[in-house]
Design an enzyme around this catalytic site. Structure first.
Site, PDB file in Angstrom:
ATOM      1  N   GLU A 100       5.348  -9.697  14.900  1.00 10.20           N
ATOM      2  CA  GLU A 100       4.489 -10.631  16.696  1.00 10.20           C
ATOM      3  C   GLU A 100       4.643 -12.150  16.168  1.00 10.20           C
ATOM      4  O   GLU A 100       5.412 -12.805  17.654  1.00 10.20           O
ATOM      5  CB  GLU A 100       3.418 -10.607  15.811  1.00 10.20           C
ATOM      6  CG  GLU A 100       3.141 -10.753  17.940  1.00 10.20           C
ATOM      7  CD  GLU A 100       1.071 -10.524  17.891  1.00 10.20           C
ATOM      8  OE1 GLU A 100       0.590  -9.426  16.247  1.00 10.20           O
ATOM      9  OE2 GLU A 100       0.619 -10.697  18.278  1.00 10.20           O
ATOM     10  N   ARG A 150       0.472  -1.031  -0.057  1.00 13.58           N
ATOM     11  CA  ARG A 150      -0.012   0.141   0.580  1.00 13.58           C
ATOM     12  C   ARG A 150       0.968   1.316  -0.031  1.00 13.58           C
ATOM     13  O   ARG A 150       0.360   2.082  -0.078  1.00 13.58           O
ATOM     14  CB  ARG A 150      -1.035   0.112   1.405  1.00 13.58           C
ATOM     15  CG  ARG A 150      -2.066  -0.778   0.974  1.00 13.58           C
ATOM     16  CD  ARG A 150      -2.808  -1.196   2.344  1.00 13.58           C
ATOM     17  NE  ARG A 150      -2.534  -1.050   3.370  1.00 13.58           N
ATOM     18  CZ  ARG A 150      -2.476  -2.825   3.745  1.00 13.58           C
ATOM     19  NH1 ARG A 150      -2.880  -3.440   2.418  1.00 13.58           N
ATOM     20  NH2 ARG A 150      -1.472  -3.279   4.996  1.00 13.58           N
TER      21      ARG A 150
HETATM   22  P1  AMP Z   1       4.725  -2.253  11.149  1.00 16.14           P
HETATM   23  O1  AMP Z   1       6.152  -2.457  11.049  1.00 16.14           O
HETATM   24  O2  AMP Z   1       4.362  -2.774  12.875  1.00 16.14           O
HETATM   25  O3  AMP Z   1       4.909  -0.733  12.096  1.00 16.14           O
HETATM   26  O4  AMP Z   1       3.771  -2.766  10.654  1.00 16.14           O
HETATM   27  C1  AMP Z   1       3.993  -1.769   9.277  1.00 16.14           C
HETATM   28  C2  AMP Z   1       3.150  -2.588   7.938  1.00 16.14           C
HETATM   29  O5  AMP Z   1       1.773  -3.333   8.562  1.00 16.14           O
HETATM   30  C3  AMP Z   1       2.097  -1.044   7.403  1.00 16.14           C
HETATM   31  O6  AMP Z   1       3.068  -0.924   5.785  1.00 16.14           O
HETATM   32  C4  AMP Z   1       1.336  -1.424   6.976  1.00 16.14           C
HETATM   33  O7  AMP Z   1       0.746  -1.493   5.956  1.00 16.14           O
HETATM   34  C5  AMP Z   1       0.682  -2.996   8.064  1.00 16.14           C
HETATM   35  N1  AMP Z   1      -0.009  -2.750   8.633  1.00 16.14           N
HETATM   36  C6  AMP Z   1       0.631  -2.340   9.775  1.00 16.14           C
HETATM   37  N2  AMP Z   1      -0.814  -2.682  11.363  1.00 16.14           N
HETATM   38  C7  AMP Z   1      -2.015  -2.790  10.109  1.00 16.14           C
HETATM   39  C8  AMP Z   1      -3.234  -1.730  10.366  1.00 16.14           C
HETATM   40  N3  AMP Z   1      -4.116  -1.894  11.590  1.00 16.14           N
HETATM   41  N4  AMP Z   1      -4.427  -1.974   9.018  1.00 16.14           N
HETATM   42  C9  AMP Z   1      -3.487  -1.745   8.396  1.00 16.14           C
HETATM   43  N5  AMP Z   1      -2.255  -2.088   7.508  1.00 16.14           N
HETATM   44  C10 AMP Z   1      -1.307  -2.214   8.877  1.00 16.14           C
END
Ligand code: AMP
Length: 172
Positions: free
Chosen positions: A97, A60
Site C-alpha cells: 500500500e 506464517r
Molecule cells: P497480500 O500480498 O496483500 O496478498 O498480503 C498477503 C500477506 O500479508 C500474507 O503473507 C499474510 O500473512 C499477510 N496479510 C495481509 N493481510 C492480512 C490480514 N488481514 N491478516 C493477516 N495477515 C495478513
C-alpha cells in the site's frame, strides 16, 4: 469442520496499523485438532496431484507449508523477506500500500520441471503470492497450485495470480 476453523480465527482490529483487520491464526496453531484439520484440508486441496516440493512464504506461510510438506512426504522451500537467506538468491519486488517489499528464493531451491505447491496463510491483495509464484517459475518450477488457509475475496487477490490453480479453505 472448516466452520470450527473459522470460529477459531481471531479478528484483531487496527493491527498492525489502523484500518486493517488482522486474521490471527494462532488459536488454530495452539489447538492440536484444529491445526491438524487445517493441514488435512490444505493437503486435500491438492486433489492428489503429485508434488515434489512445497514452498512457503515468510513467516506464517512456513508454519503451514512445512507441515503440509511433511504430510505429503516432500521437501520444503522457504521464500523469505529480503536479506534473510544466506546463499545466492533471486529476488522479486512487489507493491505494498505504501512503498514496496522484496521476497527472495535460493537459486538452487528448485530444479527445472519440479512440481511445486506454494502455500501461504492468507491471500489479501495477492502481491506477495504473485511475487513468490513468479520467483518459483523463474527457476523453472512447474507450479501445481497455490493454497491459502484464508482468502479475503473482497480484495480480489486472485486477479494478480492469473490462471494458476488457487485453493483457499476459508473465504471472507
Ligand atoms: P497480500 O500480498 O496483500 O496478498 O498480503 C498477503 C500477506 O500479508 C500474507 O503473507 C499474510 O500473512 C499477510 N496479510 C495481509 N493481510 C492480512 C490480514 N488481514 N491478516 C493477516 N495477515 C495478513
Amino acid at each position: 469442520m472448516p466452520d470450527t476453523l473459522r470460529a477459531a480465527i481471531r479478528d484483531v482490529v487496527d493491527f498492525p496499523e489502523p484500518g486493517i483487520i488482522f486474521k490471527d491464526i494462532t488459536p488454530i496453531l495452539g489447538d492440536a485438532a484444529l491445526f491438524r484439520r487445517a493441514i488435512d484440508l490444505l493437503c486435500e486441496a491438492t486433489g492428489g496431484t503429485q508434488i515434489d516440493k512445497v514452498a512457503g512464504i515468510d513467516a506464517r506461510g512456513f508454519i503451514f507449508a512445512s507441515a503440509v510438506a511433511d504430510r505429503l512426504g516432500t521437501g520444503f522451500v522457504p521464500i523469505r523477506k529480503k536479506g534473510k537467506l544466506p546463499w545466492k538468491t533471486r529476488q522479486r519486488a512487489y507493491a505494498l500500500e505504501y512503498g514496496e517489499a522484496v521476497v527472495e528464493l535460493h537459486e538452487d531451491a528448485v530444479k527445472p520441471g519440479e512440481k511445486v505447491l506454494l502455500v501461504d496463510d492468507l491471500l489479501a491483495t495477492g502481491g506477495t503470492a504473485a511475487a513468490a509464484a513468479a520467483l518459483l517459475e523463474e527457476l523453472g518450477a512447474d507450479l501445481t497450485g497455490i493454497s491459502f488457509l484464508i482468502e479475503l475475496s473482497f480484495l480480489n487477490g486472485r486477479t494478480k495470480l492469473g490462471p494458476r490453480p488457487i485453493h483457499s479453505i476459508l473465504n471472507y
